[in-house]
Design an enzyme around this catalytic site. Structure first.
Site, PDB file in Angstrom:
ATOM      1  N   ASP A 166       0.893  -1.195  -0.014  1.00  0.00           N
ATOM      2  CA  ASP A 166       0.012  -0.030   0.174  1.00  0.00           C
ATOM      3  C   ASP A 166       0.983   1.159  -0.013  1.00  0.00           C
ATOM      4  O   ASP A 166       1.657   1.475   1.036  1.00  0.00           O
ATOM      5  CB  ASP A 166      -0.929   0.007   1.311  1.00  0.00           C
ATOM      6  N   HIS A 192      -2.026   2.462   8.987  1.00  0.00           N
ATOM      7  CA  HIS A 192      -2.790   1.106   9.495  1.00  0.00           C
ATOM      8  C   HIS A 192      -2.029  -0.097   9.381  1.00  0.00           C
ATOM      9  O   HIS A 192      -1.150  -0.329   8.595  1.00  0.00           O
ATOM     10  CB  HIS A 192      -4.317   0.917   8.821  1.00  0.00           C
ATOM     11  N   HIS A 242      -6.819  -3.255   6.170  1.00  0.00           N
ATOM     12  CA  HIS A 242      -6.792  -2.493   7.365  1.00  0.00           C
ATOM     13  C   HIS A 242      -7.050  -3.942   8.234  1.00  0.00           C
ATOM     14  O   HIS A 242      -8.252  -4.158   8.245  1.00  0.00           O
ATOM     15  CB  HIS A 242      -7.764  -1.582   7.470  1.00  0.00           C
TER      16      HIS A 242
END
Length: 386
Positions: free
Chosen positions: A170, A239, A247
């Protein structure tokens, strides 16, 4: 008919990727057939609160053995990260004002699918390409028919993910063309890098948020004759990341407060910060494009046949990874909005609408994925660009 791309040395992030084509088309697994994918930036962990150094982790045989035991996991992350680096380098080479957001996203995703060697749920895109503009900070990707065009004065956050075996990268950056935004981007990049620097095993999440806020708010930017203190967007955060779960339970705040929970050995985190010239808070706005199956949902009875069919499509193609309406269109699904709403109403699928600060404000984002390995912290998505 387009000529075949030349095979050779394509420039990428300041160094040469041997054997890659221009534009890139050879999967990362074929560029590195022995699985020796490039490592990210390896850093020592920060000293503990009482000043004790963490250098012992590097030399500890016990920690080295633990590190080697997870080599397959680290390798999956590194393969996905190398795909991300090459895709984003390619995107930076052609993204420009006047392009439609749909064209930008589809070109990026086509390249990403090739380099990750998309293969069902074993390898592919981890979530839709975010290309949120100006006061919109996150979760915007165009739906079919969206005519939005990128403009010279826009501040565009490019946030996309790749995965191998559910090991998600991410990672995000901000694109601007007008140099008047340079200081805003510098503030947010510095805040993200600060968060990465102070993160580590046994570090409290709230302490990271406080440090990020301090750095972000130390910047003032002047845009069109008006001065703004850069504000961290307090209701957005980094996160923890789990397999097939973007998440996975822990949040890394970007302001003071938040949980006193600590980071733990073996965890993976997305460290991301958002800076704004607006209120420093976002709300749901605009048409929804992002959706994701609820990770914890059990069996829920579904009465609508079309909703049952759509859930089967989602399970087969995305499982618990995020997806967007364009991706359903690409699979040949039509007239699915009522079925999608039904799945959302039942709590099986969660919608994630675009998140926006006040109109007229500008928001920027930088993000990296870090691995809390037993021996060191690896900023696995780091490149020469950011």
């Amino acid at each position: 008919m387009n000529p075949e791309p030349e095979v050779g040395h394509s420039l990428f992030l300041g160094h040469t990727v041997k054997g890659q084509t221009d534009p890139p088309s050879i999967p990362i697994c074929e560029l590195y057939p022995h699985g020796d994918f490039p490592k990210g930036e390896e850093c020592e962990y920060p000293p503990s609160k009482d000043g004790r150094s963490a250098t012992w982790r590097t030399s500890s045989e016990e920690k080295r053995v633990l590190d080697r035991a997870s080599e397959e996991t680290w390798s999956d992350f590194r393969q996905a990260a190398e795909a991300h680096r090459q895709v984003r380098s390619y995107v930076r080479s052609w993204i420009k004002p006047g392009m439609t957001m749909i064209n930008i996203c589809e070109r990026l995703e086509d390249c990403s699918r090739q380099l990750i060697k998309e293969n069902g749920l074993k390898a592919g895109l981890a979530f839709p390409t975010g290309c949120s503009i100006n006061h919109c900070a996150a979760h915007y990707t165009p739906n079919a028919g969206d005519p939005t065009v990128l403009r010279y004065d826009d501040v565009c956050k490019i946030d996309f993910g790749t995965h191998i075996n559910g090991r998600i990268i991410d990672c995000a950056f901000t694109v601007t063309f007008n140099p008047k935004y340079d200081r805003l981007l510098e503030a947010v990049s510095d805040a993200t890098n600060t968060g990465i620097r102070v993160a580590g095993i046994d570090v409290r999440l709230c302490d990271i948020g406080e440090t990020i806020q301090e750095v972000m708010e130390s910047y003032e930017v002047e845009i069109d004759g008006k001065t703004y203190q850069v504000k961290p967007i307090r209701n957005l955060n980094g996160h923890s990341i789990g397999p097939y779960r973007i998440h996975s339970g822990k949040t890394v705040p970007i302001v003071k407060g938040g949980e006193a929970t600590r980071m733990e050995e073996g965890e993976t985190y997305a460290i991301e910060t958002f800076g704004s010239t607006g209120r420093g808070a976002v709300h749901d706005d605009m048409e929804c494009s992002h959706y994701m199956k609820n990770f914890a949902v059990g069996h829920v009875p579904i009465r609508l046949p079309r909703a049952k069919h759509l859930l089967n499509v989602i399970n087969e193609n995305f499982s618990t990874l995020a997806f967007c309406r364009r991706w359903l269109d690409r699979l040949g699904e039509t007239k699915y909005l009522m079925a999608l709403k039904n799945l959302c109403d039942l709590g099986i699928i969660d919608p994630y609408p675009p998140l926006c600060d006040i109109k007229g404000s500008y928001t920027a984002q930088y993000e990296h994925t870090i691995l809390l390995r037993p021996t060191c912290k690896e900023v696995v998505s780091r490149g020469d660009d950011y």
